[in-house]
Motif scaffolding. Structure first.
Motif, PDB file in Angstrom:
ATOM      1  N   VAL A  26       0.842  -1.199   0.000  1.00  0.00           N
ATOM      2  CA  VAL A  26       0.000   0.000   0.000  1.00  0.00           C
ATOM      3  C   VAL A  26       0.875   1.247   0.000  1.00  0.00           C
ATOM      4  N   PHE A  52      -6.655  -1.054  -6.084  1.00  0.00           N
ATOM      5  CA  PHE A  52      -5.695  -0.056  -5.588  1.00  0.00           C
ATOM      6  C   PHE A  52      -4.265  -0.443  -5.948  1.00  0.00           C
ATOM      7  N   LEU A  58      -7.951  -4.793  -1.928  1.00  0.00           N
ATOM      8  CA  LEU A  58      -6.886  -3.916  -2.417  1.00  0.00           C
ATOM      9  C   LEU A  58      -6.503  -4.214  -3.863  1.00  0.00           C
ATOM     10  N   ILE A  66      -4.819 -10.397  -1.238  1.00  0.00           N
ATOM     11  CA  ILE A  66      -5.000  -9.007  -1.663  1.00  0.00           C
ATOM     12  C   ILE A  66      -6.474  -8.716  -1.943  1.00  0.00           C
TER      13      ILE A  66
END
Length: 99
Positions: free
Chosen positions: A50, A83, A80, A75
Protein backbone atom coordinates in the motif's frame (compact mmCIF):
# COMPACT_ATOMS: atom_id res chain seq x y z
CA UNK A 1 11.08 -3.07 -15.02
CA UNK A 2 9.96 -6.21 -13.25
CA UNK A 3 10.91 -6.83 -9.62
CA UNK A 4 10.53 -10.48 -8.66
CA UNK A 5 10.44 -11.40 -5.00
CA UNK A 6 10.49 -14.85 -3.42
CA UNK A 7 10.06 -16.24 0.05
CA UNK A 8 7.88 -14.31 2.45
CA UNK A 9 6.67 -10.72 2.52
CA UNK A 10 6.03 -10.24 6.20
CA UNK A 11 7.15 -8.24 9.23
CA UNK A 12 10.68 -9.62 8.94
CA UNK A 13 11.21 -8.77 5.27
CA UNK A 14 9.04 -5.65 5.01
CA UNK A 15 11.87 -3.18 5.70
CA UNK A 16 14.13 -4.76 3.10
CA UNK A 17 11.28 -4.76 0.57
CA UNK A 18 10.45 -1.09 1.19
CA UNK A 19 14.11 -0.05 0.99
CA UNK A 20 14.58 -1.87 -2.31
CA UNK A 21 11.43 -0.43 -3.88
CA UNK A 22 12.08 3.11 -2.57
CA UNK A 23 15.59 3.06 -4.00
CA UNK A 24 14.23 1.98 -7.37
CA UNK A 25 11.47 4.60 -7.41
CA UNK A 26 14.24 7.12 -8.04
CA UNK A 27 14.61 5.65 -11.55
CA UNK A 28 11.20 7.17 -12.43
CA UNK A 29 10.29 4.07 -14.48
CA UNK A 30 7.06 2.11 -14.39
CA UNK A 31 7.41 -1.32 -12.83
CA UNK A 32 5.73 -4.59 -11.94
CA UNK A 33 6.03 -6.19 -8.52
CA UNK A 34 6.05 -9.92 -9.22
CA UNK A 35 4.94 -11.85 -6.13
CA UNK A 36 4.27 -15.17 -7.87
CA UNK A 37 7.11 -16.80 -5.88
CA UNK A 38 5.97 -15.45 -2.51
CA UNK A 39 4.95 -18.19 -0.08
CA UNK A 40 3.39 -15.96 2.56
CA UNK A 41 2.01 -12.42 2.72
CA UNK A 42 0.89 -10.87 6.01
CA UNK A 43 -0.49 -7.49 7.05
CA UNK A 44 3.00 -5.96 7.18
CA UNK A 45 3.58 -7.04 3.61
CA UNK A 46 0.22 -5.63 2.56
CA UNK A 47 1.13 -2.38 4.31
CA UNK A 48 4.40 -2.21 2.37
CA UNK A 49 2.51 -2.73 -0.89
CA UNK A 50 0.00 0.00 0.00
CA UNK A 51 2.82 2.40 0.86
CA UNK A 52 4.49 1.60 -2.47
CA UNK A 53 1.22 2.26 -4.30
CA UNK A 54 0.81 5.62 -2.57
CA UNK A 55 4.38 6.65 -3.43
CA UNK A 56 3.86 5.64 -7.06
CA UNK A 57 0.64 7.59 -7.33
CA UNK A 58 2.29 10.63 -5.74
CA UNK A 59 5.18 10.40 -8.22
CA UNK A 60 2.80 9.57 -11.11
CA UNK A 61 4.60 6.29 -11.78
CA UNK A 62 2.83 3.31 -13.29
CA UNK A 63 2.96 0.07 -11.34
CA UNK A 64 1.20 -3.24 -11.12
CA UNK A 65 1.29 -6.28 -8.86
CA UNK A 66 1.20 -9.92 -9.97
CA UNK A 67 0.72 -12.71 -7.46
CA UNK A 68 0.16 -16.41 -7.24
CA UNK A 69 -3.30 -17.61 -6.24
CA UNK A 70 -2.57 -17.38 -2.49
CA UNK A 71 -1.18 -13.84 -2.70
CA UNK A 72 -3.95 -12.70 -5.05
CA UNK A 73 -6.59 -14.15 -2.72
CA UNK A 74 -5.10 -12.29 0.26
CA UNK A 75 -5.00 -9.01 -1.66
CA UNK A 76 -8.57 -9.45 -2.90
CA UNK A 77 -9.79 -10.44 0.55
CA UNK A 78 -8.84 -7.01 1.91
CA UNK A 79 -10.19 -5.34 -1.24
CA UNK A 80 -6.89 -3.92 -2.42
CA UNK A 81 -6.91 -5.50 -5.88
CA UNK A 82 -7.82 -2.33 -7.77
CA UNK A 83 -5.70 -0.06 -5.59
CA UNK A 84 -2.62 -2.23 -6.20
CA UNK A 85 -3.44 -2.77 -9.89
CA UNK A 86 -3.43 -6.53 -9.25
CA UNK A 87 -3.19 -8.55 -12.47
CA UNK A 88 -3.42 -12.29 -13.02
CA UNK A 89 -0.25 -12.64 -15.09
CA UNK A 90 2.98 -10.85 -15.84
CA UNK A 91 1.80 -10.35 -19.42
CA UNK A 92 -1.40 -8.65 -18.20
CA UNK A 93 0.61 -6.42 -15.87
CA UNK A 94 3.03 -5.37 -18.61
CA UNK A 95 0.13 -4.64 -20.99
CA UNK A 96 -1.55 -2.59 -18.25
CA UNK A 97 1.58 -0.44 -17.96
CA UNK A 98 1.79 0.09 -21.72
CA UNK A 99 -1.66 1.68 -21.77
Amino acid sequence: MVFTFKGQLDAFSEKQFKTFVTNNLKNQLSFVIDLTKIDFLDSSGLGALVQTAKECKKSKLGFSVVGNSRVAQTIKLVRLGDFLNLKSSLEDALNFLKN
